[in-house]
Design an enzyme around this catalytic site. Structure first.
Site, short mmCIF file in Angstrom:
data_model
loop_
_atom_site.label_atom_id
_atom_site.label_comp_id
_atom_site.label_asym_id
_atom_site.label_seq_id
_atom_site.Cartn_x
_atom_site.Cartn_y
_atom_site.Cartn_z
N CYS A 1 72.88 47.71 34.95
CA CYS A 1 71.60 48.32 35.59
C CYS A 1 70.52 47.93 34.63
O CYS A 1 70.17 46.96 34.45
CB CYS A 1 71.57 49.74 36.19
SG CYS A 1 70.24 50.16 37.58
N HIS B 1 76.83 50.21 39.40
CA HIS B 1 77.27 51.38 38.50
C HIS B 1 78.61 51.66 39.04
O HIS B 1 79.02 51.30 40.21
CB HIS B 1 76.40 52.71 38.92
CG HIS B 1 75.03 52.45 38.05
ND1 HIS B 1 74.88 52.89 36.71
CD2 HIS B 1 73.67 52.43 38.81
CE1 HIS B 1 73.56 52.74 36.64
NE2 HIS B 1 72.90 52.58 37.73
#
Length: 495
Positions: free
Chosen positions: A332, A444
């Site tokens: 991310c 994630h």
């Protein structure tokens, strides 16, 4: 008929409210009750995405799992994600409302009470029992006029309250007595039980403390909970991270950068629990020595934390590591830092409209007001650093980001995002250098997938045992059930 309610409040933050709620959700769920967790306002950088794409606190997601319920925005109608020491991004009913100074947010609390009340009512209409978690302490008298999280909620839900404290911190007796002394008479009357958490040693040695509390306060102690240690359940707060200490000791070293605005760090806990791996949170270049893999995790403030990497010398250490052929993985915000530029002309996360990245991946990030939140199914690509054996595996995770990443044409993707239904397709996601030293993804939760962990361990030469771990929610429920007076809690709730 609306669901019955029970509220868990605490003498302070991090005294064990979340774990107690999680345990109670599983205890009552396995007795056949239709249970739901509820926390009106959560302040945390660890969040999760519900099946319908709403963002809620990670603790409420775990509590829903413990309750065997589908996670939804009503379980955590307000999520505050700190961006500075005085401001947060405000997420309401799973969607971003905006970034606010705490003073401005405080002014808006009265109007947000309606949102909280409607979410609570919705849960109560669909369940038999709602276990409510407070925040901080109900004795914060300076905040009572605009309370959204403690006694206002208890009154709104007509909920009896169990007050929990952490004896490991010291001062548990004073914390309980002092909290009750600062409550108004009507508030104090709602507190029907006290729970002493994280007790080490023989609970019989605390019998005098129990007698003192019950005699002084006129309220039953409904449990002295032995210290459990690692629960196997995702942590909520970065207070749970111990600076400079490995999460696990011995074995192949994985270093994760402890960014100032670190988010979603709980996704690495399954890796830290694997035998043969040492996970270390790092803040200095010298901490990376000997690492088999370095991970730049997610962050709430990508450009600002990239500046921190440069100030600490970690940025240079990462570049040197890559030039030496050692692997680096970005997730991310960490992925965005590895790129060429981070553009934020709208000031979504930073006052800097254009920041140079580390230049290790051919990608450019542009921040947009709209946040992407979605569960993800990803087919991993080939040659991923540290996890080559997982190539082709289909894994599950989630996306939470405002930064939209553009990958240079012809670049090798990290994997293929699998879309189903009418829009069935495979869309390239993330990026990997041709040599396989550097990789990045917006997804994630990779290490929550067994194939990824097994591939990493295989590359490290670690032999794994085949035993399946116990269900952590069952372990937690058994632990708390053995120490709680559940008959008395049932009486409080009216079951």
């Amino acid at each position: 008929m609306k669901a019955r309610t029970l509220m868990i409040q605490g003498t302070a933050s991090s005294v064990g409210k979340s774990l107690l709620v999680t345990a109670l959700c599983r205890i009552y769920a396995r007795r056949g009750f239709k249970v739901a967790p509820f926390k009106s306002q959560n302040m945390a950088l660890n969040s999760a995405v519900t099946p319908d794409g709403a963002e809620i606190g990670r603790a409420q997601y775990a509590q829903a799992e413990a309750a065997r319920a589908v996670p939804c925005a009503e379980m955590n109608p307000i999520l505050l994600k700190p961006e500075t020491t005085s401001g947060s991004q405000v997420v309401v009913m799973g969607r971003v409302l905006g970034s606010m100074h705490f003073r401005d947010y405080h002014r808006r609390k009265p109007e947000l009470r309606e949102v909280v009340g409607q979410a609570l009512d919705s849960l109560r209409e669909r369940h038999e029992l709602v276990i409510i978690e407070g925040a901080g302490s109900p004795a914060e008298v300076n905040l009572k006029d605009r309370d959204l999280v403690n006694m206002w909620v208890a009154e709104r839900a007509d909920a009896p309250v169990a007050l929990v404290t952490d004896i490991e911190r010291g001062g548990a007796l004073a914390a309980l007595v002092g909290t009750l002394e600062l409550l108004e008479p009507a508030e104090r009357a709602r507190v029907r039980a006290m729970v002493v958490n994280k007790f080490r040693g023989d609970p019989a040695l605390f019998e005098g403390g129990v007698r003192f509390l019950e005699n002084r306060c006129g309220i039953r102690v409904a449990g002295v909970i032995p210290h459990l240690g690692d629960t196997g359940i995702a942590s909520e707060d970065s207070l749970d991270l111990r600076k400079g200490e490995p999460e696990s000791r011995g074995g192949a070293l994985v270093c994760i950068l402890r960014l100032p605005r670190l988010s979603n760090f709980d996704e690495f806990e399954p890796l830290a629990r694997e035998p043969g791996v040492e996970v270390r949170w790092c803040e200095r270049p010298e901490d990376l020595e000997g690492a088999r893999l370095v991970i730049i995790p997610g962050t709430k403030c990508t450009a600002n934390d990239l500046g921190w990497l440069r100030r600490t010398g970690l940025a240079g250490a990462l570049v040197r590591r890559v030039h030496e052929g050692q692997p680096v993985l970005g997730i991310c915000g960490g992925y965005q830092m590895l790129g060429e530029r981070i553009l934020d002309p709208l000031g979504v996360e930073s006052s800097e409209p254009d920041v140079a990245g580390l230049g290790l991946l051919p990608v450019v990030t542009r921040f947009e007001k709209e946040k992407s939140t979605a569960p993800v199914s990803l087919r991993l690509g080939e040659g991923l650093p540290g996890m080559r054996a997982a190539g082709g595996a289909e894994v599950r995770g989630y996306e939470i980001h405002c930064g939209q990443v553009t990958v240079a044409p012809g670049a090798q993707p990290f994997g293929l995002r699998m879309r189903t239904g009418e829009d069935a397709s495979q869309v390239p996601e993330g990026c990997v250098t041709r040599g396989g030293q550097v990789a990045g993804t917006l997804v994630h939760g990779l290490f929550e997938n067994v194939p990824v962990r097994r591939a990493l361990l295989s590359e490290f030469g670690v032999t794994t045992a085949g035993a399946s771990p116990a269900d952590p929610y069952e372990v937690l429920a058994d632990h708390f059930a053995s120490a709680l007076d559940l008959t008395y809690l049932d009486q409080m709730v009216g079951l």
